[in-house]
Enzyme design. Structure first.
Site, PDB file in Angstrom:
ATOM      1  CE  LYS A 140      45.949  40.072  40.788  1.00 33.22           C
ATOM      2  NZ  LYS A 140      46.661  39.468  42.325  1.00 33.22           N
ATOM      3  CB  ILE A 141      47.309  42.983  33.512  1.00 28.02           C
ATOM      4  CG1 ILE A 141      45.617  42.421  32.513  1.00 28.02           C
ATOM      5  CG2 ILE A 141      47.815  43.285  32.103  1.00 28.02           C
ATOM      6  CD1 ILE A 141      45.095  43.722  30.898  1.00 28.02           C
TER       7      ILE A 141
END
Length: 392
Positions: A140-141
């Site tokens: 997750k960015i």
């Protein structure tokens, strides 16, 4: 009995769980949701991990081992969280295999304190990808300005990405551009595009919370009549943009090379206002090729009384634009709403990360140095046995 979650799945909405804990893993609860409730993915975030580690003693044996090794708190957090995510990836592997790698994904987030530092985000994405070492992992960015080049860089390395904290339409368009650029670079780098996955997590209920607060402050009847409408309208217009981008020649060239589209994922789907229907952000956002990640109470609520219609999004674009126009007319600055939500989203995850660090620091101190016991080893062996069962 009506299988409402099955109907939702048949409408081409992937049901994902927005939660994870070692209790859920060791008890077989996650596997049960996969087998019985059509759950085909898992999302996590710092808030979820902070709660998981504060609520259970199932981490004690590992904390004792980490304390014995004099591991610092930052590394301890990574060891604890990646252990759970790796295990969850194994539990969800049947869904991954059955969907040819589209579903069965489990997400872990980069340190949110790096949300405004592209280089650190890229480095951590690589480290987490290597550490978990499962093909059905998502990194997750956040969709901050600094996150955009990190998304492209991670995808170019063959790393599957869940882009998180998307609130506005313009930023969503930038996210899709970052995705396409990343896949084009991955192709040039010789990666098999069919193995690279991505979702774009568009946050829903928080939009209504912020907009409704502003409508209440405005106080007019026109304003009050618009409460609870902004979030669904925003998400529907996001899906319109998704449909446009993923029908272009640029996308078709990547699809011909084996790429899967970056699916819209509806996040933050539990209603914050008790006056709203508890499954509104599921029922009103049914569209083909989407993901809806829900806390377990929302999953159960939908199973009990959710109403599935084939598509509640694509025929409502004009209505959504009408909601936006009415909000602007009422005095709501939507651009400021989005900027506020992005800033607060990062701040909240940073606060949760700090809470997680503080909790693990205290747990390591309580575990003591060199105090691992036979009981701790037995508990660790039991976890290993449970994991082996999940892999079977």
């Amino acid at each position: 009995m009506t299988d409402r979650l099955g109907e939702l799945t048949a409408a081409k909405v992937a049901v994902w769980l927005d939660d994870l804990s070692r209790v859920r893993l060791s008890s077989g609860g996650l596997d049960q949701l996969r087998r019985e409730q059509h759950v085909v993915g898992v999302t996590t975030n710092p808030t979820i991990f902070a709660k998981a580690l504060s609520d259970a003693d199932t981490y004690d044996w590992q904390l004792r081992d980490l304390a014995t090794r004099d591991v610092d708190v930052e590394e301890a957090v990574r060891m604890l969280t990646t252990y759970d995510v790796r295990w969850a990836c194994d539990v969800m592997r049947p869904a991954y295999d059955a969907s040819d790698g589209v579903d069965g994904r489990v997400s872990i987030e980069v340190d949110p304190r790096s949300a405004h530092d592209s280089a650190k985000t890229i480095a951590e994405a690589k480290a987490l990808w290597w550490l978990v070492d499962r093909p059905n992992l998502f990194i997750k960015i956040p969709a901050t300005e600094a996150g955009l080049p990190a998304i492209t860089a991670a995808l170019a390395e063959g790393i599957s990405v869940n882009v998180t904290l998307i609130f506005g339409l313009d930023r969503y368009s930038q996210v899709m551009e970052a995705f396409l650029a990343g896949l084009e670079q991955a192709k040039a780098n010789g990666h098999d595009l069919s193995t690279i996955g991505s979702v774009a997590s568009f946050f829903v209920s928080r939009v209504d919370s912020e907009v409704d607060k502003r409508l209440e402050k405005i106080g007019s009847e026109q304003a009050k009549a618009l409460r609870g409408k902004a979030a669904v309208a925003n998400a529907r217009l996001a899906y319109e943009r998704y449909s446009e981008v993923f029908s272009t020649d640029r996308w078709r060239a990547l699809a011909d090379a084996g790429a899967h589209p970056q699916r819209p994922l509806w996040a933050s789907t539990s209603t914050k206002n008790p006056d709203y229907r508890d499954v509104i952000y599921v029922e009103e956002l049914i569209a083909p090729g989407t993901v809806n990640t829900m806390p377990e109470p929302v999953i159960h609520a939908y199973a009990e009384h959710g109403e599935t219609h084939p598509d509640t999004v694509t025929g409502a674009y004009d209505d959504a634009r009408g909601v936006f126009a009415a909000l602007e007319s009422a005095g709501v600055d939507l651009a400021d709403v989005i900027a506020t939500l992005e800033r607060e989203g990062v701040e909240k995850f940073e606060a949760s990360w700090q809470e997680l660090l503080d909790g693990v620091r205290k747990s390591l101190a309580a575990a003591g140095r060199g105090s691992s016991s036979p009981g701790d080893a037995a508990r660790g062996n039991a976890d290993a046995a449970a994991r082996a069962g999940g892999n079977a």
